[in-house]
Design an enzyme around this catalytic site. Structure first.
Site: not given
Ligand code: DGY
Length: 328
Positions: A238, A240, A269, A288, A290
Site C-alpha cells: 500500500t 508505492r 498508475e 490507490h 488506501a
C-alpha cells in the site's frame, strides 16, 4: 490588498477548497485527469503557491516555470516522491505534506488486503459472480490462516506500526525491517522484532510494504527478493508501486513462488488494461485508495490547504518535509 495567486492541480474536498478560496486567488484545475506537463507549466507561471497531488511530477523545471514568486509547494499526500524535494530545497521553497492523519485509514486498508488475499475473498466473490459456485466442498477455495501467522513489515514508521497494532490483535508474530527505525517501541509493540530483510523474507508468511519510494527502495522487491520469500507467502503493498518490480511480481505469482499478493499501488498508475498482472487470479489490485475514507481525505485537503496558506503568507509550514529551508 490582493490575495496571493495559487494553482491547485485538481478539485480537492470542500473542507480544503473553502480555505484555499478564502485566502487565495486560486485557479483550480477543472479536469478529472491531472494537467499534462505543458498545462502544469503554463498554469504555474507567476504563482505564489502550488497545491499538487501525487499524480503531478514537480521538478526543477516546473519550479522555474513558476518563477521567483513561488513560496510553497503543498502536496496533498504524505508521500512526496512526485516532487524533486532537493530541487525545491536548493531554491529555498518549502514542501508540505499531510502526515499522520492517514495512518490508521491506510493501516486498516492494508490489513483488509491481507485478510482478503489470505482468505481469497475477492476470488470467492468473482467465483460466485461467474457461476463457479456449484456446491460446498471440503477442499473448495482453501486459503491460509491469518491468526498466529508471522507478519513481516518493511518500513516501521507510523503506518507500519499501526499495521503491527492491528496484527497483534490477531495474535500474529511481528518482524520488522527498517534501517532508520529508532527501536524505541511503544509497550504494546514490544514483542515486535527488528530483523534484516533476508531474515524477514525467509520467516514471514505475510510481508507488507510501508517504506517511502526512494532510489534505495526502487524495485526493492525484485526477482532475487521474491526467491528469498517463504514459499506460500503473501505480499501486500500500500506504499508505492515502483517499490515492486512488476515483471518480477508477475513471475513470482504465475509460478506460485509466492501464493498471492494484494496491492493498492502499481507501476505505472493507473495500470494499463493490457498489463499481464490483470490475468492473475492470485493478485488483488485496488486503485490507490488506501487513504480514501471521506474523513481522511477531508483532513488531507485541510492540511494541504493550511500548508499552502502558511507558505504564501510567509509563515512556516505546519507540515514541512524540508525544514532546512528555514535555516538560511
Ligand atoms: C499518500 O498520501 O502518500 C498516499 O499514498 C495517498 O493515498
Amino acid at each position: 490588498m490582493s490575495k496571493p495567486r495559487v494553482f491547485v492541480t485538481r478539485k480537492i474536498l470542500e473542507a480544503g477548497l473553502r480555505l484555499v478560496l478564502e485566502h487565495c486567488e486560486a485557479i483550480i484545475w477543472p479536469g478529472e485527469l491531472p494537467p499534462s506537463r505543458q498545462e502544469l507549466i503554463d498554469h504555474v507561471r507567476g504563482v505564489d503557491g502550488l497545491l499538487s497531488l501525487l499524480t503531478d511530477p514537480i521538478d526543477g523545471e516546473v519550479m522555474d516555470a513558476a518563477g521567483s514568486n513561488l513560496k510553497v509547494i503543498s502536496n496533498h499526500a504524505v508521500g512526496v516522491d512526485n516532487i524533486d524535494v532537493s530541487a525545491a530545497t536548493q531554491r529555498g521553497i518549502p514542501v508540505g505534506n499531510t502526515p499522520d492523519i492517514l495512518t490508521d485509514t491506510t493501516a486498516d486498508f492494508a490489513f483488509g488486503l491481507l485478510i482478503a488475499a489470505a482468505r481469497r475473498i475477492v476470488e470467492g466473490h468473482r467465483c460466485v459472480q461467474t457461476g463457479g459456485w456449484k456446491t460446498w466442498a471440503p477442499d473448495f477455495m482453501l486459503g491460509v490462516d491469518v491468526y498466529g501467522a508471522t507478519l513481516g513489515i518493511v518500513g516501521f514508521g507510523r503506518i507500519g506500526k499501526a499495521l503491527a497494532r492491528r496484527a497483534s490483535g490477531f495474535d500474529m508474530r511481528i518482524l520488522y525491517h527498517d534501517p532508520s527505525s529508532d527501536h524505541e517501541l511503544p509497550a504494546e509493540l514490544s514483542a515486535a522484532r527488528s530483523v534484516d530483510l533476508e531474515t524477514m523474507l525467509q520467516e514471514s508468511d505475510f510481508v507488507s510494504i510501508h517504506t517511502p519510494l526512494t532510489k534505495d527502495t526502487y524495485h526493492l522487491f525484485n526477482e532475487t527478493t521474491f526467491q528469498k520469500m517463504k514459499p506460500g507467502a503473501i505480499l501486500i503493498n500500500t506504499a508505492r508501486g515502483a517499490i515492486v518490480d512488476p515483471s518480477a511480481l508477475y513471475q513470482a505469482l504465475k509460478s506460485k513462488q509466492i501464493a498471492a499478493a494484494a496491492i493498492d499501488v502499481t507501476d505505472p498508475e493507473p495500470l494499463p488494461m493490457d498489463s499481464p498482472l490483470l490475468e492473475l487470479d492470485n493478485l488483488i489490485i485496488t486503485p490507490h485508495i488506501a487513504s480514501a475514507s471521506l474523513a481522511t481525505r477531508a483532513k488531507m485537503a485541510t492540511m494541504a490547504a493550511e500548508n499552502l496558506i502558511a507558505g504564501v503568507t510567509g509563515k512556516r509550514l505546519p507540515y514541512c518535509v524540508n525544514p532546512e529551508v528555514y535555516q538560511v
